[in-house]
Scaffold this motif. Structure first.
Motif, PDB file in Angstrom:
ATOM      1  N   ILE A  83      45.634 -18.619  28.020  1.00 35.20           N
ATOM      2  CA  ILE A  83      44.345 -18.792  27.366  1.00 35.20           C
ATOM      3  C   ILE A  83      44.601 -19.064  25.889  1.00 35.20           C
ATOM      4  N   ALA A  84      44.008 -20.141  25.377  1.00 31.02           N
ATOM      5  CA  ALA A  84      44.163 -20.528  23.970  1.00 31.02           C
ATOM      6  C   ALA A  84      42.774 -20.734  23.361  1.00 31.02           C
ATOM      7  N   ASP A  85      42.735 -20.803  22.036  1.00 32.21           N
ATOM      8  CA  ASP A  85      41.493 -21.103  21.312  1.00 32.21           C
ATOM      9  C   ASP A  85      40.360 -20.133  21.672  1.00 32.21           C
ATOM     10  N   LEU A  86      40.694 -18.860  21.852  1.00 29.89           N
ATOM     11  CA  LEU A  86      39.727 -17.861  22.295  1.00 29.89           C
ATOM     12  C   LEU A  86      38.711 -17.525  21.197  1.00 29.89           C
ATOM     13  N   VAL A  87      37.430 -17.580  21.566  1.00 30.84           N
ATOM     14  CA  VAL A  87      36.334 -17.132  20.704  1.00 30.84           C
ATOM     15  C   VAL A  87      35.520 -16.147  21.530  1.00 30.84           C
ATOM     16  N   VAL A  88      35.312 -14.943  20.993  1.00 31.27           N
ATOM     17  CA  VAL A  88      34.564 -13.902  21.696  1.00 31.27           C
ATOM     18  C   VAL A  88      33.281 -13.590  20.928  1.00 31.27           C
ATOM     19  N   TYR A 115      33.481 -19.682  34.276  1.00 33.40           N
ATOM     20  CA  TYR A 115      32.984 -21.040  34.446  1.00 33.40           C
ATOM     21  C   TYR A 115      33.966 -22.050  33.869  1.00 33.40           C
ATOM     22  N   TYR A 116      34.208 -23.114  34.635  1.00 30.96           N
ATOM     23  CA  TYR A 116      34.925 -24.291  34.153  1.00 30.96           C
ATOM     24  C   TYR A 116      34.477 -25.462  35.002  1.00 30.96           C
ATOM     25  N   ARG A 132      44.627 -29.051  30.892  1.00 28.07           N
ATOM     26  CA  ARG A 132      44.010 -28.432  29.709  1.00 28.07           C
ATOM     27  C   ARG A 132      42.521 -28.437  29.997  1.00 28.07           C
ATOM     28  N   LEU A 133      41.938 -27.253  30.132  1.00 23.50           N
ATOM     29  CA  LEU A 133      40.598 -27.147  30.672  1.00 23.50           C
ATOM     30  C   LEU A 133      39.713 -26.246  29.811  1.00 23.50           C
ATOM     31  N   PRO A 134      38.619 -26.773  29.268  1.00 26.55           N
ATOM     32  CA  PRO A 134      37.670 -25.914  28.568  1.00 26.55           C
ATOM     33  C   PRO A 134      37.021 -24.966  29.580  1.00 26.55           C
ATOM     34  N   ALA A 135      36.823 -23.713  29.179  1.00 32.00           N
ATOM     35  CA  ALA A 135      36.256 -22.728  30.105  1.00 32.00           C
ATOM     36  C   ALA A 135      35.500 -21.666  29.324  1.00 32.00           C
ATOM     37  N   GLY A 136      34.786 -20.843  30.070  1.00 28.17           N
ATOM     38  CA  GLY A 136      34.064 -19.744  29.472  1.00 28.17           C
ATOM     39  C   GLY A 136      33.915 -18.611  30.459  1.00 28.17           C
ATOM     40  N   ALA A 137      33.551 -17.456  29.941  1.00 31.04           N
ATOM     41  CA  ALA A 137      33.328 -16.287  30.786  1.00 31.04           C
ATOM     42  C   ALA A 137      32.238 -15.425  30.164  1.00 31.04           C
ATOM     43  N   PHE A 138      31.512 -14.759  31.027  1.00 31.60           N
ATOM     44  CA  PHE A 138      30.493 -13.796  30.617  1.00 31.60           C
ATOM     45  C   PHE A 138      30.898 -12.433  31.148  1.00 31.60           C
ATOM     46  N   PHE A 139      30.663 -11.412  30.329  1.00 34.81           N
ATOM     47  CA  PHE A 139      31.101 -10.062  30.661  1.00 34.81           C
ATOM     48  C   PHE A 139      29.962  -9.066  30.537  1.00 34.81           C
ATOM     49  N   VAL A 192      41.982 -23.285  28.826  1.00 39.20           N
ATOM     50  CA  VAL A 192      43.016 -22.880  29.776  1.00 39.20           C
ATOM     51  C   VAL A 192      44.105 -23.945  29.733  1.00 39.20           C
ATOM     52  N   LEU A 193      45.318 -23.517  29.388  1.00 36.72           N
ATOM     53  CA  LEU A 193      46.489 -24.392  29.426  1.00 36.72           C
ATOM     54  C   LEU A 193      47.255 -23.989  30.678  1.00 36.72           C
ATOM     55  N   GLY A 194      47.347 -24.902  31.638  1.00 34.01           N
ATOM     56  CA  GLY A 194      47.896 -24.491  32.914  1.00 34.01           C
ATOM     57  C   GLY A 194      48.889 -25.450  33.524  1.00 34.01           C
TER      58      GLY A 194
END
Length: 134
Positions: free
Chosen positions: A63-68, A123-124, A103-110, A83-85
């Protein structure tokens, strides 16, 4: 509370990046809810661990470029990242793996409870991923 929440999510992804599944899974409640991208809702830490075993067999990801972002009560948060995979082994129903990188932009909700992750929804863009690995 917001700072604690943000730091928990950052530690969650740091453990993921380090491949430390014990630490990663230890940040989940026993009854965690996991909404798999374009998939089913899974319940419980054991189900999440099984999901991660399948993922780790087929993919190597960082996981790169993380913004929370966290809302003021600290009970909910969102993360945006890249996501670098590398696609290592063919995953059922998906194209054949041969070491393709993506290289995939993604997001998550918690949702958080008692200092742990109680729900994670990822989500991606699956079509973007498929175009990169085919």
């Amino acid at each position: 509370m917001t700072e604690q929440t943000r730091k928990l999510i950052e530690r969650y992804y740091a453990a993921f990046n380090a491949g430390d599944m014990d630490a990663f899974l230890g940040m989940l409640t026993e009854d965690v809810v996991h909404d798999v991208n374009q998939g089913l809702r899974e319940h419980g830490r054991e189900a999440f661990a099984a999901f991660m075993q399948r993922m780790n067999r087929s993919y190597r990801e960082q996981i790169a470029d993380l913004v929370v972002l966290a809302e003021p009560s600290g009970r909910r948060a969102a993360a945006e990242f890249t996501v670098l995979g590398e696609y290592l082994a063919t995953d059922a129903g998906l194209p054949e793996a041969n070491g393709q990188t993506y290289r995939l932009p993604a997001g998550a909700f918690f949702e958080l409870r008692d200092g742990k992750v109680a729900r994670v929804t990822n989500y991606y863009n699956l079509q973007d991923w498929l175009a990169q690995v085919q």
